[in-house]
Design a protein around this motif. Structure first.
Motif, PDB file in Angstrom:
ATOM      1  N   LYS A 101     -16.921  15.267  27.443  1.00  0.00           N
ATOM      2  CA  LYS A 101     -16.435  16.194  28.469  1.00  0.00           C
ATOM      3  C   LYS A 101     -15.426  15.521  29.388  1.00  0.00           C
ATOM      4  O   LYS A 101     -14.399  16.119  29.762  1.00  0.00           O
ATOM      5  N   SER A 102     -15.692  14.254  29.749  1.00  0.00           N
ATOM      6  CA  SER A 102     -14.748  13.540  30.618  1.00  0.00           C
ATOM      7  C   SER A 102     -13.438  13.234  29.901  1.00  0.00           C
ATOM      8  O   SER A 102     -12.399  13.075  30.549  1.00  0.00           O
ATOM      9  N   SER A 103     -13.482  13.159  28.557  1.00  0.00           N
ATOM     10  CA  SER A 103     -12.263  12.915  27.787  1.00  0.00           C
ATOM     11  C   SER A 103     -11.462  14.186  27.550  1.00  0.00           C
ATOM     12  O   SER A 103     -10.362  14.118  26.998  1.00  0.00           O
ATOM     13  N   GLY A 104     -12.007  15.330  27.935  1.00  0.00           N
ATOM     14  CA  GLY A 104     -11.281  16.582  27.779  1.00  0.00           C
ATOM     15  C   GLY A 104     -11.605  17.352  26.524  1.00  0.00           C
ATOM     16  O   GLY A 104     -10.959  18.375  26.256  1.00  0.00           O
ATOM     17  N   LEU A 105     -12.573  16.912  25.750  1.00  0.00           N
ATOM     18  CA  LEU A 105     -12.933  17.632  24.536  1.00  0.00           C
ATOM     19  C   LEU A 105     -13.671  18.922  24.873  1.00  0.00           C
ATOM     20  O   LEU A 105     -14.542  18.932  25.757  1.00  0.00           O
ATOM     21  N   PRO A 106     -13.366  20.007  24.175  1.00  0.00           N
ATOM     22  CA  PRO A 106     -14.146  21.240  24.379  1.00  0.00           C
ATOM     23  C   PRO A 106     -15.535  21.070  23.787  1.00  0.00           C
ATOM     24  O   PRO A 106     -15.701  20.577  22.665  1.00  0.00           O
ATOM     25  N   SER A 199      -7.974  11.813  25.690  1.00  0.00           N
ATOM     26  CA  SER A 199      -7.350  11.806  27.020  1.00  0.00           C
ATOM     27  C   SER A 199      -5.825  11.852  26.913  1.00  0.00           C
ATOM     28  O   SER A 199      -5.157  12.542  27.705  1.00  0.00           O
ATOM     29  N   LEU A 200      -5.274  11.131  25.924  1.00  0.00           N
ATOM     30  CA  LEU A 200      -3.815  11.139  25.751  1.00  0.00           C
ATOM     31  C   LEU A 200      -3.301  12.512  25.364  1.00  0.00           C
ATOM     32  O   LEU A 200      -2.298  12.997  25.920  1.00  0.00           O
ATOM     33  N   PHE A 201      -3.997  13.166  24.414  1.00  0.00           N
ATOM     34  CA  PHE A 201      -3.572  14.509  24.012  1.00  0.00           C
ATOM     35  C   PHE A 201      -3.735  15.506  25.160  1.00  0.00           C
ATOM     36  O   PHE A 201      -2.945  16.436  25.310  1.00  0.00           O
ATOM     37  N   LEU A 202      -4.760  15.301  25.993  1.00  0.00           N
ATOM     38  CA  LEU A 202      -4.973  16.193  27.126  1.00  0.00           C
ATOM     39  C   LEU A 202      -3.863  16.030  28.164  1.00  0.00           C
ATOM     40  O   LEU A 202      -3.385  17.012  28.751  1.00  0.00           O
ATOM     41  N   ILE A 203      -3.423  14.795  28.388  1.00  0.00           N
ATOM     42  CA  ILE A 203      -2.321  14.544  29.326  1.00  0.00           C
ATOM     43  C   ILE A 203      -1.024  15.159  28.811  1.00  0.00           C
ATOM     44  O   ILE A 203      -0.199  15.666  29.597  1.00  0.00           O
ATOM     45  N   SER A 208      -6.843  23.369  24.035  1.00  0.00           N
ATOM     46  CA  SER A 208      -8.187  22.868  23.700  1.00  0.00           C
ATOM     47  C   SER A 208      -8.503  23.046  22.216  1.00  0.00           C
ATOM     48  O   SER A 208      -9.144  22.177  21.607  1.00  0.00           O
ATOM     49  N   ASP A 209      -8.053  24.158  21.612  1.00  0.00           N
ATOM     50  CA  ASP A 209      -8.316  24.363  20.185  1.00  0.00           C
ATOM     51  C   ASP A 209      -7.568  23.351  19.335  1.00  0.00           C
ATOM     52  O   ASP A 209      -8.129  22.767  18.393  1.00  0.00           O
ATOM     53  N   LEU A 210      -6.288  23.127  19.658  1.00  0.00           N
ATOM     54  CA  LEU A 210      -5.504  22.141  18.918  1.00  0.00           C
ATOM     55  C   LEU A 210      -6.011  20.736  19.174  1.00  0.00           C
ATOM     56  O   LEU A 210      -5.961  19.874  18.283  1.00  0.00           O
ATOM     57  N   LEU A 211      -6.520  20.485  20.369  1.00  0.00           N
ATOM     58  CA  LEU A 211      -7.024  19.156  20.718  1.00  0.00           C
ATOM     59  C   LEU A 211      -8.178  18.753  19.807  1.00  0.00           C
ATOM     60  O   LEU A 211      -8.254  17.599  19.350  1.00  0.00           O
TER      61      LEU A 211
END
Length: 356
Positions: A101-106, A199-203, A208-211
């Motif tokens: 969750k902290s890394s931005g993963l759904p 985290s890099l992809f989130l920045i 979220s789906d593509l991530l």
């Protein structure tokens, strides 16, 4: 002067031949019957599997005894999770979910299942590790010794094996511990790199789906590197049993042996991993989780799945040992081909010196 130079050239060529013959004799001193495996082309996984079945049929009594006495108890404890504390599994899975969750993963169901299964496997391996470093390591040494006896046309003698295991136990144990440390380090790096990639992809502003799909692709790439490390560590343990090498020396020796046959090693690792995962899934569904009937079939399904899991471990150890012999034969033949032009050039020089 021409005669002297000719004699020097001939002596140098003879010394090279003698050195190469001594190296080959050190490998062939026990009359290894590897004619089907010693050739220039890389052997396939199916050929190694066929050779494993042949050795299993030839030495069925000692190998099946090894499986029944050493591997089956470990398989029963590992599959049943009798040593696993469920509170530790929930604690670790919760920490992994917080990391995701902290890394931005759904927090999709896939992520929940991955965190829970990773926690379960990690705690189970940690609880069963004393059994792995004793029973499984002794069984691996016994299987390696059995294959060595087969290729040297000797019978499996228990008294000789006790002397053999007493000599190689220290270096085999230290190499096994180092290999486990390397694999654990690679797994930790795997989790760290997944978090960094997320985290890099989130920045970068990925949806979220593509991530999630990008993380799966990065995870597959990292799994390949992790599998390569496990192949090297498996062969390093075999090297520590058969050769006078241990720890870092065994890992370096393993890396140099398998570098031209990584695909075969990965195929062996993939087949064994899929087989063990399939049987473990069946055990979870048919034995641990009562999803049908009154559970009477557990009486015969549980021992059957334990035997199947043990048989996969036995075949995996056989294939890794045969893969080691194949890599060693391949490296010797490759070295022979590399030195052949040098010897031919020296022979031509000798003939020119003797020409009138």
């Amino acid at each position: 002067m021409e005669v002297a130079s000719g004699l020097n050239t001939r002596s140098n060529a003879g010394s090279l031949n003698r050195e190469k013959d001594e190296e080959n004799e050190s490998f062939n001193t026990e009359n290894f019957e590897l004619e089907s495996l010693i050739h220039r082309q890389s052997v396939s996984c199916l050929e190694i599997l066929r050779e494993s079945v042949r050795i299993l049929r030839q030495n069925s009594s000692p190998l099946l005894s090894i499986g029944a006495l050493l591997i089956c108890p470990v398989s029963a404890v590992f599959l049943s999770n009798v040593l696993v504390n469920e509170s530790l599994v929930k604690w670790l899975s919760l920490r992994l979910l917080l990391l995701a969750k902290s890394s931005g993963l759904p927090l999709e169901p896939f992520v929940h299942r991955f965190c829970l299964s990773s926690s379960d496997i990690t705690i189970s391996i940690a609880m069963c590790f004393p059994l792995f470093m004793t029973f499984l390591l002794i069984s691996k040494a016994a299987i390696v010794y059995s294959v060595k006896c087969t290729y040297s046309k000797k019978t499996f003698d228990q008294s000789v094996f006790y002397v053999f295991i007493s000599k190689i136990w220290k270096r085999a144990l230290l190499t096994y511990l180092l290999s486990c440390g390397v694999i654990c380090g690679c797994f930790v790096l795997f989790i760290v790199f997944l978090g960094m990639a997320s985290s890099l992809f989130l920045i970068m502003g990925c949806p979220s789906d593509l991530l999630l799909y990008l993380i799966i692709v990065v995870g597959l790439i990292l799994v390949i590197f992790l599998a390569n490390a496990m192949v090297i560590c498996n062969i390093a343990v075999v090297i520590s049993i058969l050769e006078d090498a241990m720890m870092l020396h065994a890992l370096q020796r393993s890396s140099s042996l398998v570098r031209r046959q990584y695909q075969v090693g990965l195929s062996i690792f993939l087949g064994s991993t899929l087989g063990m995962a399939f049987i473990e899934g069946l055990f979870d569904h048919r034995v641990k989780t009562l999803s049908y009937g009154d559970g009477f079939s557990r009486i015969w399904e549980a021992p059957l799945l334990v035997v199947m899991f043990s048989f996969v471990l036995l075949i995996d150890s056989l294939m890794n040992t045969i893969f080691y012999f194949s890599c060693k034969a391949y490296s010797l033949e490759f070295a022979n081909e590399e030195i052949r032009p040098v010897l031919e050039a020296r022979n031509v020089a000798t003939e020119l010196n003797h020409a009138p």
